[in-house]
Structure formats: structure tokens, C-alpha cells
Design a protein around this motif. Sequence first.
Motif, short mmCIF file in Angstrom:
data_model
loop_
_atom_site.label_atom_id
_atom_site.label_comp_id
_atom_site.label_asym_id
_atom_site.label_seq_id
_atom_site.Cartn_x
_atom_site.Cartn_y
_atom_site.Cartn_z
N ASP A 152 0.83 -1.20 0.00
CA ASP A 152 0.00 0.00 0.00
C ASP A 152 0.87 1.26 0.00
N GLY A 153 0.21 2.40 -0.12
CA GLY A 153 0.91 3.67 -0.05
C GLY A 153 1.50 4.08 -1.38
N SER A 154 2.63 4.80 -1.32
CA SER A 154 3.25 5.31 -2.54
C SER A 154 3.75 4.18 -3.44
N HIS A 155 4.08 3.04 -2.86
CA HIS A 155 4.52 1.89 -3.66
C HIS A 155 3.43 1.50 -4.67
N TRP A 156 2.18 1.53 -4.23
CA TRP A 156 1.07 1.13 -5.08
C TRP A 156 0.85 2.12 -6.22
N LEU A 157 1.08 3.41 -5.98
CA LEU A 157 0.77 4.42 -6.99
C LEU A 157 1.57 4.20 -8.27
N ASN A 160 -4.87 3.11 -0.46
CA ASN A 160 -4.94 3.56 -1.84
C ASN A 160 -5.46 2.55 -2.84
N VAL A 161 -5.50 1.27 -2.51
CA VAL A 161 -5.84 0.23 -3.50
C VAL A 161 -7.35 0.21 -3.71
N LYS A 162 -7.77 0.65 -4.89
CA LYS A 162 -9.20 0.73 -5.20
C LYS A 162 -9.50 -0.09 -6.46
N ALA A 163 -10.78 -0.35 -6.69
CA ALA A 163 -11.20 -1.11 -7.87
C ALA A 163 -10.92 -0.30 -9.14
#
Length: 274
Positions: free
Chosen positions: A22-27, A53-56
Motif C-alpha cells: 500500500d501507499g506510494s509503492h502502489w501508486l 490507496n488500493v481501489k477497484a
Amino acid sequence: VLVFLSLFCLAAGGKLLVVPMDGSHWLSMRSLLVALGQKEHKIIVVAPEVNLNVKASEYYTLKTYPVPLTREELGGRMHSFANDLFEKRPFPQRMTALYEKVQVISNLYISSCSSLLLNKDLMRYLEGNKFDAVLTDPVVPCGQILALHLSVPSVFFLRGLPCSFDLQATQCPDPPSYIPRTFTDNSDSMTFIQRVENFFLKSAEYFLCDFAYLPFEILASDVLHRPVKMKELLSHGSIWLKRMDFVFEYPMPVMPNMVFIGGINCGKKKLLSQ
């Protein structure tokens, strides 16, 4: 006709399992998944119900699992960790604060990982899908544990790993006399005193990382039914996609399965003000 069919099969999209951090890694990872989704790859993202941050998305299927944590607790712990990490303090104070926060963050991620790997319904669903690869950020090795459990090749998407686990797992040279350790603010051109400091810090890293990653080693050993250490766990990574570039980093030896993709963070360009 047979040649045509074979070419069609080669062009077919693959099936990718994604276990993000999660977080900036996911972006950064999300932009990669959008590009893969546009190329007709089937993507399944597995994430905890409570996340930042992880959304559909229309480009992938999101599968969530319950965790014993509220959104307020998660946000508070992550913001507290980030503030201590980037706060300007003398080096010994930064290391002391980091040691205290690592225990909190480690407990947070091991709880989430256990909730995933012990979720029988979700694991049965993942085992029933024939994935071609697992894409994951190995800072939290949950995705790699899952990849080994499913006997699927793994692709790592990362900026770097604590205690140079990425260099250890890929057997890259990592001499403390030349490779500056995190949080020292040293460059790759160090004085003798800085090299001595660097050497002692590398020795201390082993204690800190053993402390932080021991719960993951225990969990991996239980899931895989054999003793597993962090270095051995990460050594199974097939490809390492590293969000860095020698323009901003010191040059270092790398292995053939390491690919630098630092420019992925610049995908959305904005004009500078006058």
C-alpha cells in the motif's frame, strides 16, 4: 492454419496475480497495471479490505480479504512511521526511532499477510486460477510466499529493500567500504571515518532486519512446510523491476534479471511554473 493459430496463442494475454504494497509503492504499480490491462492481460489484485490507496478499476479485478484493523488505526500508524522516517534528526536518534517503528509496522503487515494466507476461501480461489506470474513488492514478502505456494514465477516491483536484501538475494557485490548504507547521507565517495561508520552500520542492519522479518520467515515456513530464510525466499524472484536510475544513484553491479524503470514515476508530466 496451424501457424496462424500458434501465433494467435502467443499473442494472447497472460493472467497476472498482483499482491501490492500500500501507499506510494502502489501508486507506481497502478500505472503499470493500467498499461497491462490495456493490452488485454487478465489481472487479479489481492489487497486487504482496509487499505489506503488500493481501489477497484476497470483494468483489473480486485479481491479483498478481511483484516483485524480499522482504517483510522492504519492511517495513524502509517503517518506516524512516515513522520519519524523523514524527520531531520541526528543519526543515532533516527535509528532509535526507526527501531521502535519497525516493530509496529512489522506487526501490521504480518497480521495482514496472515489474514491472506490463512483465508481458505480466497486461497482456494487463487489456487484454482492458473496464473502465469505474481507481481509483488518484496518489501513485504507476502506476495513471494504466495508465489512459492502456487509454484508461480514472481516479478518484483520495488525501489529498494532494507538491509540490501535485494543485493544479497541476487548475489550482487555489496562491500560496505563502497556502498553507503541507508540513513547515513554518505555518498559512494566516503572518507575513512565514513567507511568505518558504514561498516558498523551494516553489522547493525542484520540485527534490525532479523528482528523485523523473523515473523515473515516463521509464517513462510508454516505455509511452505519447510524452513525458509528471507534471503532464500527472495532469491526465487525471476525479474527485479527497480524504480531507480544511475542518474540519481551511484553506479553499482547488477544482475541480468534486474531492470531499471526509474522513469515510471514520471509518467504523468506537469509543466513547471514560470
